[in-house]
Motif scaffolding. Structure first.
Motif, PDB file in Angstrom:
ATOM      1  N   ASP A   1      -5.996  -1.491  -4.585  1.00 18.66           N
ATOM      2  CA  ASP A   1      -5.391  -2.010  -3.357  1.00 18.66           C
ATOM      3  C   ASP A   1      -6.283  -3.104  -2.776  1.00 18.66           C
ATOM      4  OD1 ASP A   1      -3.836  -2.453  -1.179  1.00 18.66           O
ATOM      5  OD2 ASP A   1      -3.675  -0.347  -0.583  1.00 18.66           O
ATOM      6  N   GLU A   2      -5.867  -4.326  -2.943  1.00 12.46           N
ATOM      7  CA  GLU A   2      -6.588  -5.506  -2.457  1.00 12.46           C
ATOM      8  C   GLU A   2      -8.072  -5.465  -2.784  1.00 12.46           C
ATOM      9  OE1 GLU A   2      -5.416  -6.941   1.276  1.00 12.46           O
ATOM     10  OE2 GLU A   2      -3.339  -6.305   0.996  1.00 12.46           O
TER      11      GLU A   2
ATOM     12  N   SER B   1       0.834  -1.202   0.000  1.00 15.36           N
ATOM     13  CA  SER B   1       0.000   0.000   0.000  1.00 15.36           C
ATOM     14  C   SER B   1       0.869   1.252   0.000  1.00 15.36           C
ATOM     15  CB  SER B   1      -0.911   0.025   1.231  1.00 15.36           C
ATOM     16  OG  SER B   1      -1.753  -1.090   1.226  1.00 15.36           O
TER      17      SER B   1
ATOM     18  N   GLN C   1      -7.814   0.212  -0.199  1.00 16.15           N
ATOM     19  CA  GLN C   1      -7.968  -1.033   0.559  1.00 16.15           C
ATOM     20  C   GLN C   1      -9.196  -0.945   1.465  1.00 16.15           C
ATOM     21  OE1 GLN C   1      -4.317  -2.128   2.439  1.00 16.15           O
ATOM     22  NE2 GLN C   1      -5.099  -4.084   3.151  1.00 16.15           N
TER      23      GLN C   1
HETATM   24 MG   LIG Z   1      -2.199  -2.669   2.190  1.00 13.94          MG
END
Ligand SMILES: [Mg+2]
Ligand SMILES: Nc1ncnc2c1ncn2[C@@H]1O[C@H](COP(=O)(O)OP(=O)(O)OP(=O)(O)O)[C@@H](O)[C@H]1O
Lengths: 249, 265
Positions: free
Chosen positions: A167-168, A45, A89
């Motif tokens: 992000d994810e 991140s 995220q």
């Molecule tokens: Mg992360």
């Protein structure tokens, strides 16, 4: 040789005594989906936050669309940011606003003098793309986790970005919803002609969406290449265990 | 993780260090507010929305407390004045007490609890869920959009609320005086306005502006600097209230000194 849209060289970042990135090199080529893997806390991140100027590196260079991010003044940085879609995220939908207002937010603030009709058309357009037009008047708290991810992605699409940073995108979702999101990522890549970086722990997601993999190990990219190359013939033990563990699960 | 590797410092030394680090970062926050408030883009829509929220949300609580303060204060002051046969001075006494001190103080303390905590919690949760970062990447200055609008709103609205509290408290006092001393409304209010001067009203409003600014900026500062996790948000809201109340009392004390100085001129 393809165009590079992002070029990272010798990137270092620490927080206090914690060295997170220790000299990262990475390229993102035009039109590709690059998957970044790495265990929790490895600095994935942090890496993409540096790319949009949310964090600043200690050393090294990060060029996005040919511009050195660190050296941009705030006006130029904002212009660059509008070309990048950042899917957080934590999703980061504004929870005091409806889905419509969430999607309008980047529009009304950056496209001067936009008419209501144009606005509605764009909002409905991206909602169609993510298949959630029926939620337009709901609050984020009324949506499921998977729906929220999609709305988050829709919000970043509304300004038609050239680069997408996810992000994810599939963290915390069931396998079927994960597949839906994976398909959405591929669909976005085709429909909007984006180049993307996808951060994930999830090897299925990596395999389905990625043209190329890069594994972040101990603050540097330890292995890069196509999925088979990186995983089936993995020589680095931690990459191999990453693979084995994912598929035993 | 990071902390484990740092050699442990003595508790007191670390506390003193943290205190000054906190002070410096608070100073920078206030400085940033004064830098950004003058320049466009101005977030008028958000400002109006915040004014409405702050005013409207505090109204029921302030009405109730203002009224009760008026009634109770009148009732409790009566015996002492009665000893000197001076109950006819009640309206004047109440007027001075309410306008000079109790109106601003009661309003500010209640707003610190109600407005300060909600600003702290709202901005804190936006911080930990990355909503503030999301604003930044969509090329919006979150400091302007969130902080400047809220601080301005509370700076403008607290004086308005103070005037309202003064009025409600005086109405409470009037009802009590009317029942006990059979004073008519017009007589009561003539005495009320005779007792207070321009200096009383202007210093009370100026003081309220400062209280409003304090509540807004402390709430925003605590929210903006809240640490990760839901616990951080709770802490931000809580310390916003404690800090704002503490500062309000200090400011009240300073305001007293300053107005006393002007009274002597
Ligand atoms: Mg992360
Ligand atoms: N703003 C910050 N201040 C201090 N430390 C930070 C900050 N941001 C990240 N870190 C630290 O940097 C390290 C890497 O964080 P990062 O969020 O990039 O991990 P990640 O690879 O994304 O992990 P995950 O998969 O769990 O999201 C962590 O140890 C984290 O504590």
């Amino acid at each position: 040789m393809q165009n590079k849209v992002i070029e990272v060289r010798g990137l270092k970042k620490s927080f206090g005594d914690l060295d997170v990135l220790k000299g990262v090199d990475l390229d993102l080529f035009e039109g590709e989906n690059l998957v970044v893997l790495g265990k929790s806390g490895s600095g994935k991140s942090v890496l993409i936050k540096i790319m949009v100027g949310l964090l600043t590196q200690d050393e090294g260079s990060v060029k996005v669309l040919g511009q050195e991010v660190k050296q941009l003044n705030s006006k130029a940085l904002n212009e660059l940011r509008l070309k990048i879609g950042f899917s957080f995220q934590a999703i980061a939908l504004y929870d005091s606003m409806t889905v419509r207002e969430n999607l309008e937010f980047p529009l009304v603030r950056n496209v001067k003098g936009i008419s209501k009709a144009e606005k509605d058309k764009l909002v409905e357009g991206v909602l169609e793309s993510v298949g959630l037009i029926q939620t337009i008047n709901q609050m984020p708290s009324e949506l499921s986790g998977g729906q929220r991810k999609r709305i988050g992605i829709a919000r970043t699409l509304i300004l038609k970005p050239e680069i997408m940073l996810y992000d994810e995108p599939t963290a915390g979702l069931d396998p079927i919803t994960c597949m839906d999101i994976n398909q959405l990522i591929n669909q976005v890549n085709e429909e909007y002609n984006t180049s993307s970086i996808i951060i994930t722990h999830d090897l299925t997601c990596a395999k389905v969406t990625g043209d190329r993999m890069a594994v972040l190990l101990d603050g540097v990219f330890g292995a890069q290449g196509e999925f088979e190359e990186v995983f089936q013939h993995a020589t680095i033990p931690s990459v191999k265990s990453f693979y084995d563990y994912n598929f035993i699960q | 993780m990071a902390n484990n590797t740092v050699a442990p410092k003595s508790g007191l030394r670390r506390r003193i260090e943290n205190f000054f680090i906190g002070l410096a970062s608070a100073y920078r926050f206030v400085e940033r507010f004064f830098k950004e408030v003058w320049f466009p883009p101005y977030e008028f829509k958000e400002l109006i929305r915040q004014c409405y929220q702050i005013g409207y949300n505090s109204l029921p609580l302030i009405s109730l407390t203002g009224f009760i303060v008026g009634v109770v204060f009148t009732n409790q002051s009566r015996p002492s004045l009665a000893e000197f046969g001076a109950t006819s001075w009640l309206p004047a006494l109440i007027s001075i007490a309410v306008v000079r001190a109790m109106g601003p103080l009661v309003t500010a303390l209640i707003a610190a609890g109600k407005v300060g905590s909600s600003i702290g919690a709202e901005i804190g949760s936006m911080k930990v869920t990355e909503q503030i970062d999301a604003m930044e990447v969509s090329a919006t200055n979150p400091f302007k959009f969130l902080v400047v609008s809220r601080v301005l709103a509370s700076t403008f609205m607290i004086p308005v609320l103070v005037m309202y509290t003064d009025f409600v408290a005086l109405m409470g006092a009037f009802l009590n005086v009317n029942q006990n001393e059979l004073v008519s409304m017009s007589t009561f209010f003539v005495q009320v306005f005779d007792a207070i001067s321009f200096l009383d009203i202007s210093s009370s409003l100026l003081k309220s502006l400062v209280f409003g600014f304090t509540i807004g900026i402390v709430g925003c500062y605590k929210g903006y600097n809240s640490t990760k996790g839901t616990e951080g948000v709770g802490k931000a809201a809580n310390s916003a209230v404690v800090m704002a109340m503490f500062l309000i009392f200090i400011e009240e004390l300073l305001a007293l000194q300053i107005t006393n100085f002007f009274r002597q001129l």
